[in-house]
Design a protein around this motif. Sequence first.
Motif, PDB file in Angstrom:
ATOM      1  N   HIS A  60       0.503  -1.273  -0.320  1.00 23.99           N
ATOM      2  CA  HIS A  60       0.343   0.055   0.218  1.00 23.99           C
ATOM      3  C   HIS A  60       0.572   1.725  -0.006  1.00 23.99           C
ATOM      4  O   HIS A  60       0.084   1.939  -0.724  1.00 23.99           O
ATOM      5  CB  HIS A  60      -0.683   0.440   1.696  1.00 23.99           C
ATOM      6  CG  HIS A  60      -2.067   1.639   1.345  1.00 23.99           C
ATOM      7  ND1 HIS A  60      -3.047   1.152   0.420  1.00 23.99           N
ATOM      8  CD2 HIS A  60      -1.844   2.332   2.255  1.00 23.99           C
ATOM      9  CE1 HIS A  60      -3.786   2.777   1.008  1.00 23.99           C
ATOM     10  NE2 HIS A  60      -2.791   3.264   1.397  1.00 23.99           N
ATOM     11  N   LEU A  61       2.355   1.297   0.346  1.00 31.35           N
ATOM     12  CA  LEU A  61       3.062   2.539   1.171  1.00 31.35           C
ATOM     13  C   LEU A  61       3.879   1.882  -0.348  1.00 31.35           C
ATOM     14  O   LEU A  61       4.655   3.762  -0.423  1.00 31.35           O
ATOM     15  CB  LEU A  61       3.544   2.512   2.378  1.00 31.35           C
ATOM     16  CG  LEU A  61       2.516   2.254   3.438  1.00 31.35           C
ATOM     17  CD1 LEU A  61       3.756   2.242   5.010  1.00 31.35           C
ATOM     18  CD2 LEU A  61       1.695   3.617   2.993  1.00 31.35           C
ATOM     19  N   ARG A  62       3.717   1.416  -1.095  1.00 34.31           N
ATOM     20  CA  ARG A  62       4.934   1.125  -1.825  1.00 34.31           C
ATOM     21  C   ARG A  62       6.423   1.893  -1.153  1.00 34.31           C
ATOM     22  O   ARG A  62       7.106   2.171  -2.366  1.00 34.31           O
ATOM     23  CB  ARG A  62       4.550   2.309  -2.966  1.00 34.31           C
ATOM     24  CG  ARG A  62       3.522   1.888  -4.180  1.00 34.31           C
ATOM     25  CD  ARG A  62       3.319   2.746  -5.224  1.00 34.31           C
ATOM     26  NE  ARG A  62       1.844   2.083  -5.884  1.00 34.31           N
ATOM     27  CZ  ARG A  62       1.146   2.794  -6.022  1.00 34.31           C
ATOM     28  NH1 ARG A  62       0.643   2.913  -4.355  1.00 34.31           N
ATOM     29  NH2 ARG A  62       0.166   1.712  -6.370  1.00 34.31           N
ATOM     30  N   ILE A  63       6.631  -0.103  -0.605  1.00 31.76           N
ATOM     31  CA  ILE A  63       7.715   0.634   0.596  1.00 31.76           C
ATOM     32  C   ILE A  63       8.303  -0.559   0.248  1.00 31.76           C
ATOM     33  O   ILE A  63       7.441  -1.824   0.910  1.00 31.76           O
ATOM     34  CB  ILE A  63       8.004   1.639   1.761  1.00 31.76           C
ATOM     35  CG1 ILE A  63       7.814   2.563   1.827  1.00 31.76           C
ATOM     36  CG2 ILE A  63       8.783   1.398   2.855  1.00 31.76           C
ATOM     37  CD1 ILE A  63       7.171   3.560   3.201  1.00 31.76           C
ATOM     38  N   PRO A  64       9.825  -0.835   0.248  1.00 31.43           N
ATOM     39  CA  PRO A  64      10.112  -2.561   0.514  1.00 31.43           C
ATOM     40  C   PRO A  64       9.888  -2.760   1.597  1.00 31.43           C
ATOM     41  O   PRO A  64      10.751  -2.459   3.016  1.00 31.43           O
ATOM     42  CB  PRO A  64      11.441  -2.420  -0.400  1.00 31.43           C
ATOM     43  CG  PRO A  64      11.514  -0.692  -0.577  1.00 31.43           C
ATOM     44  CD  PRO A  64      10.570  -0.571  -0.349  1.00 31.43           C
ATOM     45  N   ALA A  65       9.423  -4.631   2.435  1.00 29.56           N
ATOM     46  CA  ALA A  65       9.660  -4.894   2.969  1.00 29.56           C
ATOM     47  C   ALA A  65      10.793  -5.479   3.264  1.00 29.56           C
ATOM     48  O   ALA A  65      10.957  -6.060   2.819  1.00 29.56           O
ATOM     49  CB  ALA A  65       8.424  -5.931   3.010  1.00 29.56           C
ATOM     50  N   VAL A  66      11.516  -5.670   4.802  1.00 27.76           N
ATOM     51  CA  VAL A  66      12.571  -6.446   4.739  1.00 27.76           C
ATOM     52  C   VAL A  66      12.999  -7.022   5.968  1.00 27.76           C
ATOM     53  O   VAL A  66      12.061  -7.019   6.594  1.00 27.76           O
ATOM     54  CB  VAL A  66      13.852  -5.163   4.948  1.00 27.76           C
ATOM     55  CG1 VAL A  66      14.307  -4.551   3.670  1.00 27.76           C
ATOM     56  CG2 VAL A  66      13.933  -4.711   6.366  1.00 27.76           C
ATOM     57  N   ASP A  67      12.926  -8.339   5.701  1.00 23.98           N
ATOM     58  CA  ASP A  67      13.755  -9.638   6.848  1.00 23.98           C
ATOM     59  C   ASP A  67      14.719  -9.314   7.558  1.00 23.98           C
ATOM     60  O   ASP A  67      15.865  -9.597   7.231  1.00 23.98           O
ATOM     61  CB  ASP A  67      13.540 -10.692   6.177  1.00 23.98           C
ATOM     62  CG  ASP A  67      13.682 -12.187   7.335  1.00 23.98           C
ATOM     63  OD1 ASP A  67      13.494 -11.433   8.697  1.00 23.98           O
ATOM     64  OD2 ASP A  67      13.852 -13.355   7.214  1.00 23.98           O
ATOM     65  N   LEU A  68      14.624  -8.403   8.789  1.00 26.46           N
ATOM     66  CA  LEU A  68      15.775  -8.411   9.186  1.00 26.46           C
ATOM     67  C   LEU A  68      17.167  -9.540  10.069  1.00 26.46           C
ATOM     68  O   LEU A  68      18.432  -9.335  10.406  1.00 26.46           O
ATOM     69  CB  LEU A  68      15.912  -7.550  10.880  1.00 26.46           C
ATOM     70  CG  LEU A  68      15.412  -5.971  10.401  1.00 26.46           C
ATOM     71  CD1 LEU A  68      14.946  -5.662  11.692  1.00 26.46           C
ATOM     72  CD2 LEU A  68      16.240  -5.644   9.264  1.00 26.46           C
ATOM     73  N   GLY A  69      15.976 -10.416   9.445  1.00 27.79           N
ATOM     74  CA  GLY A  69      17.182 -11.840   9.726  1.00 27.79           C
ATOM     75  C   GLY A  69      18.286 -12.572   8.932  1.00 27.79           C
ATOM     76  O   GLY A  69      19.295 -13.047   9.611  1.00 27.79           O
TER      77      GLY A  69
END
Length: 570
Positions: A60-69
């Motif tokens: 929705h925000l057009r912002i990448p999601a990250v897996d910090l692990g």
Amino acid sequence: MVTSLIEDLPGILLREGCISAEQMQKALAQHKSEGGSIARLLVDKGYVEERLLISCVADHLRIPAVDLGKFRPAPEVMELVPRQTATAYQAVPLASLGHTLTLAMVDPLNVLALDDIKLITGLEILPVICSPKDFQYAIENYYSAKADMARLLGRADADGVEVRRLDAEQEINLDDLAERTGEVSIIKIVNLIIVQAIKSRASDIHIEPFEKDMRLRYRVDGILYESTPPPKHMQSAVVSRIKIMSNLDIAERRLPQDGRFRIKVHGREIDFRVSSLPTAFGEKVVMRVLDRSGLQSLSLDKLGFHEQGLEGFRRAIDAPYGMVLLTGPTGSGKSTTLYTALMTINKPGINIVTVEDPVEYQVDGVNQVAVNAEIGLTFAAGLRSILRQDPDVVMVGEIRDFETADIAVKSALTGHLVLSTLHTNDAASAITRLDDMGIEPFLISSSTLLVAAQRLVRRVCRKCAREVKVPAEALREAQLAPAPGEKLRLLRGAGCASCGNTGYSGRMALIEAIAVDDDVRALIMKRATAREIKLAAIERGMKTLRMVGLDRAKEGQTTLEEVMRVTAPD
């Protein structure tokens, strides 16, 4: 005006089709009545998986999601955002490229956080979104003691620190070694070891040399945990730095040495008792952490007595003369209990003198004498001298032999209140131990007011405590039999960042106490066994260590496993 992600989250999830309107309505109603995080409520209720929730918001925000692990930021990147700032804004730095800093955020619409971190770093901020769980993982791992040590050691060569490995036959240049212990990196490494001990509430720090490496361990709530150690080649410099702080002789590596130093942290004065011990691969150092602020907050009510035992203990320490004995193994909190008793009765009209080995805590208004066997100042010699100082109350750190026991007993019979410790398994055994030392039963029965035994158990972490079901077999093994109609509510910590994923935070005492009344005196005069004295005390209402521990488990303060670990069956 920019809307916070937290405020707009329900609308985003509904628009993205991640959750049904009915589920959201139920969740919002519960959130209104209970408060807390709406995102955590949705995940806990099973309305939406956390990864799906983050993915919907990111789309929705057009912002990448990250897996910090999957990330391991460079040390220089982590230093751009201090831990305090990262925790406050739930944001951790991931990478820096040119004039842009990639920042993982739980709420990437938090304009205040974006502006402040931009001001702190002087870089443009590229936000990406992460889950609260991932953020917590990052804080625990990116900013951990291990990470701090790794960053510090990574710069060691740059700081010019290079301590050569010394063979047993190789001559040590003391001037060179003393100079190296003042190097900035060695000072920082030792300071970091100390600071991490204070942060983790450690009672002891162990620095242990082995053939090819070193080991650094902290004792937290009675259990030793490993941490990242300095490299082997820094061994001599680190140990020498600690010895210099403790005013010990850095030239002497063949004999054990004892010292102490004091530091001030956020207005708290913390003492460190230092012991060095020569081993096959160098000197092992153990530092006991003595936080006096914790002692000041203690009271008899908080120690761990059950009601009847506490009443008997108060009567005993308020008596004008007699002897009060506390028993238990090393590290069971006996000294803390005795210091609490001293602070309770410490008044301007009372002269209190102690003889200890060593003096662990310095108490205002109490005259404290440290044992020094090398010059003949033993417990017995110190106690003999103390009695010429017109004392009202005498505390003897430990009764180890007949001479000390004899003087202590006779002091209790001649108008002094004597507090001391013994090493026995339970309270009743303290009486038979004095008999074994050679003290006559009539002297024991006439002088002793109360004997108590003590153990320490870990407290359940209140932030991650969960109710658990315990099998009937385990209840029987622990000797826990619920009363008819009684509903047991046993707790166990699931593990969280606050308790270091152990499920425990802090410790508490379990104390059994036997008040020496006429019936107990009659048993002492008959030289009754410890078992006979114990059974007689139970008939009069005494609760044993196991009984007190089970009561604390039923109250949800500790676990059955802890009670069984430190107490023996009755």
